[in-house]
Design a protein around this motif. Sequence first.
Motif, PDB file in Angstrom:
ATOM      1  N   MET A  83       0.898  -1.233  -0.100  1.00  0.00           N
ATOM      2  CA  MET A  83       0.065   0.076  -0.042  1.00  0.00           C
ATOM      3  C   MET A  83       0.957   1.349   0.068  1.00  0.00           C
ATOM      4  SD  MET A  83      -2.960   1.016   2.988  1.00  0.00           S
ATOM      5  CE  MET A  83      -3.287  -0.604   2.849  1.00  0.00           C
ATOM      6  N   GLU A  84       0.707   1.980  -0.890  1.00  0.00           N
ATOM      7  CA  GLU A  84       1.500   3.245  -1.079  1.00  0.00           C
ATOM      8  C   GLU A  84       0.689   4.493  -0.356  1.00  0.00           C
ATOM      9  OE1 GLU A  84       1.956   3.982  -5.269  1.00  0.00           O
ATOM     10  OE2 GLU A  84       2.995   1.981  -5.480  1.00  0.00           O
ATOM     11  N   LEU A  85       1.649   5.743   0.084  1.00  0.00           N
ATOM     12  CA  LEU A  85       0.978   6.831   0.304  1.00  0.00           C
ATOM     13  C   LEU A  85      -0.055   7.527  -0.491  1.00  0.00           C
ATOM     14  CD1 LEU A  85       0.916   8.737   2.860  1.00  0.00           C
ATOM     15  CD2 LEU A  85       2.924   9.838   2.067  1.00  0.00           C
ATOM     16  N   LEU A  86       0.562   7.519  -1.599  1.00  0.00           N
ATOM     17  CA  LEU A  86      -0.162   8.142  -2.933  1.00  0.00           C
ATOM     18  C   LEU A  86      -1.757   7.361  -2.991  1.00  0.00           C
ATOM     19  CD1 LEU A  86      -0.020  10.474  -4.931  1.00  0.00           C
ATOM     20  CD2 LEU A  86       0.658   8.824  -6.512  1.00  0.00           C
ATOM     21  N   GLN A  87      -1.560   6.507  -2.728  1.00  0.00           N
ATOM     22  CA  GLN A  87      -2.903   5.714  -2.722  1.00  0.00           C
ATOM     23  C   GLN A  87      -3.972   6.105  -1.924  1.00  0.00           C
ATOM     24  OE1 GLN A  87      -1.567   1.608  -2.552  1.00  0.00           O
ATOM     25  NE2 GLN A  87      -2.153   1.248  -4.693  1.00  0.00           N
ATOM     26  N   GLN A  90      -3.759   9.104  -0.224  1.00  0.00           N
ATOM     27  CA  GLN A  90      -4.290  10.730  -0.371  1.00  0.00           C
ATOM     28  C   GLN A  90      -5.418  10.541  -1.557  1.00  0.00           C
ATOM     29  OE1 GLN A  90      -0.155  11.804  -1.491  1.00  0.00           O
ATOM     30  NE2 GLN A  90       0.081  12.291   0.530  1.00  0.00           N
ATOM     31  N   THR A 110      -5.555   4.378  -9.689  1.00  0.00           N
ATOM     32  CA  THR A 110      -4.839   4.055  -8.486  1.00  0.00           C
ATOM     33  C   THR A 110      -5.853   3.679  -7.393  1.00  0.00           C
ATOM     34  OG1 THR A 110      -3.316   5.990  -8.883  1.00  0.00           O
ATOM     35  CG2 THR A 110      -3.665   5.526  -6.606  1.00  0.00           C
ATOM     36  N   ARG A 138      -5.870  -0.161  -7.907  1.00  0.00           N
ATOM     37  CA  ARG A 138      -5.098  -0.959  -7.477  1.00  0.00           C
ATOM     38  C   ARG A 138      -5.197  -0.992  -5.845  1.00  0.00           C
ATOM     39  NH1 ARG A 138      -1.880   2.142 -10.752  1.00  0.00           N
ATOM     40  NH2 ARG A 138      -0.985   3.447  -9.100  1.00  0.00           N
ATOM     41  N   LEU A 139      -5.629   0.208  -5.119  1.00  0.00           N
ATOM     42  CA  LEU A 139      -5.916   0.008  -3.620  1.00  0.00           C
ATOM     43  C   LEU A 139      -6.821  -0.908  -3.165  1.00  0.00           C
ATOM     44  CD1 LEU A 139      -5.423   1.273  -0.873  1.00  0.00           C
ATOM     45  CD2 LEU A 139      -7.149   2.865  -1.299  1.00  0.00           C
ATOM     46  N   ASP A 156      -5.446  -4.258  -3.558  1.00  0.00           N
ATOM     47  CA  ASP A 156      -4.352  -4.811  -2.296  1.00  0.00           C
ATOM     48  C   ASP A 156      -5.350  -4.809  -1.141  1.00  0.00           C
ATOM     49  OD1 ASP A 156      -2.284  -3.969  -3.846  1.00  0.00           O
ATOM     50  OD2 ASP A 156      -2.047  -2.027  -3.352  1.00  0.00           O
TER      51      ASP A 156
END
Length: 295
Positions: A1-5, A7, A35, A38-39, A42
Amino acid sequence: MELLQLQYFLAVARLEHVTVAARNLHVTQSSLSKTIQRLEEDLGVPLFDRIGRKLRLNEFGSRFLRRAERALFELEQGKQELSDLSSPEHGTLELAVTTASTLPNILRVFRKKRPYIHFHVQMLTLQEMVTLLDRGEVDFCLSSPPIAGDDIECEIVFIDPILVAVPKGHRLAERSSVSLAELKDEWFVGVKSGYGTRDLIDSVCKSVGFVPNYVYEGDEPARLSALVEAEIGIAFIPSTARNSREQIKYLQVENHELVREIALLWHRSRYISRAALEFREVVVEYFGAMSEQTI
């Protein structure tokens, strides 16, 4: 999991519209949609119900939103704390107000102490302020009425009498006080419903048997004095917003303690910078001096 996801998810969750969220984030709609997808992959669950072009948070999304907001909130607080430690004389103070009449004097005093601190001030309705407070997106709020909440600290700083402003040629202009019942046939100018003082006044007037007849409703309290002076209508104006215009007379309200409480509010978990702490001291001292003058 990415921070951009996270946000991007917050932006879409709050707006519930991909196109509008993409515009606010300055990214393409397709990039934002991918995005979010993808979240969801995940996490293994859908976060939104798709209804045409609009999205609506489902139960999975609502539960995840609270966690995501808390995670990003903590990261933002860490960023602010490091910024304060590395450069305490600079930075931005985030403020929100439902009552702005005293703010220029308060900021003038504070600026002499902290000349390099910038301000960002928003004039909000009560509900808008609650939203920002809950998210921890402001350092302090000046609000009337006070706001209660599990994560909100509230300090009453001033009890502000509400006066009746009439033009000098008005039938009541030679009086020093007036009962609410005498005002039932008057035309009024005021702020819109949703502002604390307006809601308080309407409630008290209703309790004595009438609803004020507003011929003007706006979102700029400072404009009311000019409208009274122009004889458009009379107005309920807090003492802290009293204008020294020669063509306006201010009357006390008889038989009712018509006052508003002004409160300083902040989020219990938000990092309070040294500059913000000094701002709080200035606010408390300012209203303390005002209270002594009214005794």
